[in-house]
Design a protein around this motif. Structure first.
Motif, PDB file in Angstrom:
ATOM      1  N   ARG A 226      -9.918  -3.101   2.797  1.00 54.98           N
ATOM      2  CA  ARG A 226      -8.795  -3.095   1.855  1.00 54.98           C
ATOM      3  C   ARG A 226      -9.224  -3.776   0.559  1.00 54.98           C
ATOM      4  NH1 ARG A 226      -4.302  -5.854   2.422  1.00 54.98           N
ATOM      5  NH2 ARG A 226      -5.140  -7.367   3.907  1.00 54.98           N
ATOM      6  N   SER A 227      -8.690  -3.266  -0.549  1.00 47.16           N
ATOM      7  CA  SER A 227      -9.060  -3.802  -1.856  1.00 47.16           C
ATOM      8  C   SER A 227      -7.992  -3.452  -2.879  1.00 47.16           C
ATOM      9  CB  SER A 227     -10.409  -3.219  -2.301  1.00 47.16           C
ATOM     10  OG  SER A 227     -10.674  -3.542  -3.653  1.00 47.16           O
ATOM     11  N   PRO A 228      -7.771  -4.312  -3.866  1.00 53.41           N
ATOM     12  CA  PRO A 228      -6.850  -3.956  -4.957  1.00 53.41           C
ATOM     13  C   PRO A 228      -7.460  -2.900  -5.880  1.00 53.41           C
ATOM     14  CG  PRO A 228      -7.879  -6.070  -5.417  1.00 53.41           C
ATOM     15  CD  PRO A 228      -8.294  -5.686  -4.021  1.00 53.41           C
ATOM     16  N   GLN A 229      -8.757  -2.632  -5.719  1.00 56.40           N
ATOM     17  CA  GLN A 229      -9.456  -1.627  -6.525  1.00 56.40           C
ATOM     18  C   GLN A 229      -9.872  -0.455  -5.624  1.00 56.40           C
ATOM     19  OE1 GLN A 229     -11.807  -5.331  -7.649  1.00 56.40           O
ATOM     20  NE2 GLN A 229     -12.402  -3.931  -9.303  1.00 56.40           N
ATOM     21  N   LEU A 230      -8.895   0.064  -4.865  1.00 52.66           N
ATOM     22  CA  LEU A 230      -9.199   1.031  -3.821  1.00 52.66           C
ATOM     23  C   LEU A 230      -9.832   2.315  -4.349  1.00 52.66           C
ATOM     24  CD1 LEU A 230      -8.803   0.648  -0.785  1.00 52.66           C
ATOM     25  CD2 LEU A 230      -6.790   2.107  -0.927  1.00 52.66           C
ATOM     26  N   ASP A 231      -9.308   2.844  -5.441  1.00 56.75           N
ATOM     27  CA  ASP A 231      -9.858   4.090  -5.989  1.00 56.75           C
ATOM     28  C   ASP A 231     -11.302   3.898  -6.442  1.00 56.75           C
ATOM     29  OD1 ASP A 231      -7.499   5.424  -5.523  1.00 56.75           O
ATOM     30  OD2 ASP A 231      -6.702   5.081  -7.544  1.00 56.75           O
ATOM     31  N   ALA A 254      -2.497   0.086   1.961  1.00 56.77           N
ATOM     32  CA  ALA A 254      -3.472   1.151   2.121  1.00 56.77           C
ATOM     33  C   ALA A 254      -4.868   0.580   2.331  1.00 56.77           C
ATOM     34  CB  ALA A 254      -3.451   2.055   0.890  1.00 56.77           C
ATOM     35  N   ALA A 255      -5.661   1.321   3.112  1.00 58.32           N
ATOM     36  CA  ALA A 255      -7.029   0.892   3.395  1.00 58.32           C
ATOM     37  C   ALA A 255      -7.910   2.125   3.498  1.00 58.32           C
ATOM     38  CB  ALA A 255      -7.066   0.082   4.690  1.00 58.32           C
ATOM     39  N   LEU A 256      -9.201   1.888   3.558  1.00 58.35           N
ATOM     40  CA  LEU A 256     -10.174   2.950   3.763  1.00 58.35           C
ATOM     41  C   LEU A 256     -10.903   2.710   5.078  1.00 58.35           C
ATOM     42  CD1 LEU A 256     -11.814   3.119   0.197  1.00 58.35           C
ATOM     43  CD2 LEU A 256      -9.957   4.563   1.093  1.00 58.35           C
ATOM     44  N   ILE A 257     -11.233   3.796   5.736  1.00 55.55           N
ATOM     45  CA  ILE A 257     -12.085   3.736   6.926  1.00 55.55           C
ATOM     46  C   ILE A 257     -13.413   4.371   6.545  1.00 55.55           C
ATOM     47  CG2 ILE A 257     -12.409   4.448   9.310  1.00 55.55           C
ATOM     48  CD1 ILE A 257     -10.198   2.440   8.985  1.00 55.55           C
ATOM     49  N   VAL A 258     -14.466   3.594   6.663  1.00 59.16           N
ATOM     50  CA  VAL A 258     -15.801   4.064   6.308  1.00 59.16           C
ATOM     51  C   VAL A 258     -16.572   4.280   7.609  1.00 59.16           C
ATOM     52  CG1 VAL A 258     -17.823   3.663   4.875  1.00 59.16           C
ATOM     53  CG2 VAL A 258     -15.634   2.577   4.282  1.00 59.16           C
ATOM     54  N   GLU A 279      -9.984  -7.183   2.852  1.00 65.01           N
ATOM     55  CA  GLU A 279     -10.297  -7.045   4.284  1.00 65.01           C
ATOM     56  C   GLU A 279     -11.578  -6.249   4.441  1.00 65.01           C
ATOM     57  OE1 GLU A 279      -8.463  -5.129   8.437  1.00 65.01           O
ATOM     58  OE2 GLU A 279      -7.301  -5.068   6.576  1.00 65.01           O
ATOM     59  N   LEU A 280     -12.421  -6.690   5.377  1.00 70.24           N
ATOM     60  CA  LEU A 280     -13.647  -5.978   5.710  1.00 70.24           C
ATOM     61  C   LEU A 280     -13.855  -6.178   7.211  1.00 70.24           C
ATOM     62  CD1 LEU A 280     -16.157  -4.419   4.675  1.00 70.24           C
ATOM     63  CD2 LEU A 280     -17.302  -6.631   4.386  1.00 70.24           C
TER      64      LEU A 280
END
Length: 330
Positions: A226-231, A254-258, A279-280
């Protein structure tokens, strides 16, 4: 301890179990997994002397089941919770089993208390619910205080409370130093119950490892970030060849799954480009995901979304095989 060596079972031209070798050790719950028709029930029946192998051996503490003088004192089994005369009371059923192995009647009352059936011990077993029948089956398996226990689908049809009770019960038995082998199709439950997994498909061994090793080896590594700079982070990760997907169903935002990378790689890349991370977190794969990945080619029965032309019927046991028998001399 249970030792299976080169175990093979043919029914005519049909191969149910092929050259199967594994060891079930004391002090842990060993899950026995496989698709329908994989040969799990046939294997358990051969361990218990109910089916004769075409070749190979199945030993309980170094001996075939048929050579055990008082089998209930050494091995207990629950293969079919409804295998009991419906007009017998729970107490009468257990007393019959105890008499077959020269066990004292006092042991019957002990196991009834242990599984919580004392208050209904005088009632006909035919009127028991599935959960109560499972408890009666467990009582029968424990009657001789055996060191080796086999359970085939012990939580089928149970409510969440019953499943939790049986899970803790099996774990407690293993903690006492007993050998516990349990077959189940409820993968989420096995992931919480089993310390070790033996996985088979089409009668052959697929995996023999700890539960954590099986999941780690068979499921794809991924990282939740998760990040405030998601894009900006998404563009950075994809530009470095990483596979990224959205994961926006979390209350934290919102979060990303890598997929397919370690958290170190994502964290280092973000730090190099001065992207803040909230979050990581490495994501552990599920047992269901690992199971499907490892056994997908060994499924015997396919629906319309599979490949019907490839469906092959492999019997776990023939219709005219011996009735289930979990105690007494043969």
């Amino acid at each position: 301890m249970i030792e299976v060596r080169g175990l093979t079972k043919h029914y005519g031209q049909t191969v149910a179990v092929q050259d199967l070798t594994f060891t079930v050790r004391p002090g842990q719950v060993t899950g026995f997994l496989g698709p329908n028709g994989a040969g799990k029930s046939t294997t358990m029946r051969m361990i218990l002397g109910l089916d004769r192998p075409t070749s190979g051996t199945a030993l309980i503490d170094g001996k075939p089941y048929a050579e055990l003088k008082h089998p209930l004192r050494q091995v207990g089994a629950l293969l079919d919770a409804k295998w009991v005369h419906p007009n017998r009371s729970a107490r009468a059923h257990l007393e019959w089993m105890a008499a077959s192995n020269d066990l004292p009647k006092s042991r019957v009352e002990e196991v009834l208390r242990l599984v919580g059936l004392s208050e209904v011990a005088g009632k006909s077993a035919g009127g028991f619910s599935l959960g109560m029948s499972q408890r009666l089956g467990l009582a029968g398996a424990l009657l001789g205080d055996p060191k080796v226990l086999l359970f085939d689908e012990p939580v089928n049809g149970l409510d969440p409370e019953g499943i939790l009770w049986i899970r803790r019960f099996m774990q407690r038995l293993a903690a006492e130093g007993r050998t516990v082998l349990v077959s189940s199709h409820l993968l989420s439950e096995m992931s919480q119950t089993a310390d070790h997994l033996v996985v088979i498909g089409r009668g052959r061994l697929i995996s023999d490892s700890t539960t954590s090793d099986f999941i780690e080896r068979a499921s794809e590594a991924s990282v939740r970030v998760r990040s405030p700079q998601l894009d900006e982070l998404r563009s950075l990760l994809t530009s470095h060849g990483m596979t990224v997907k959205e994961n926006d169903g979390n209350a934290d935002g919102a979060a990303l799954i890598v997929n397919g990378v370690a958290s170190d790689a994502v964290g280092t890349l973000a730090a190099e480009h001065q992207i803040t991370l909230f979050e990581l977190a490495p994501q552990r794969g599920s047992l269901e995901e690992a199971f499907m990945r490892m056994t997908g080619g060994d499924v015997q029965y396919h629906g319309e979304i599979g490949s019907p032309a490839d469906a092959t019927v492999v019997m776990d046991k023939p219709a005219d095989s011996e009735p289930l028998f979990t105690g007494g001399t043969k």
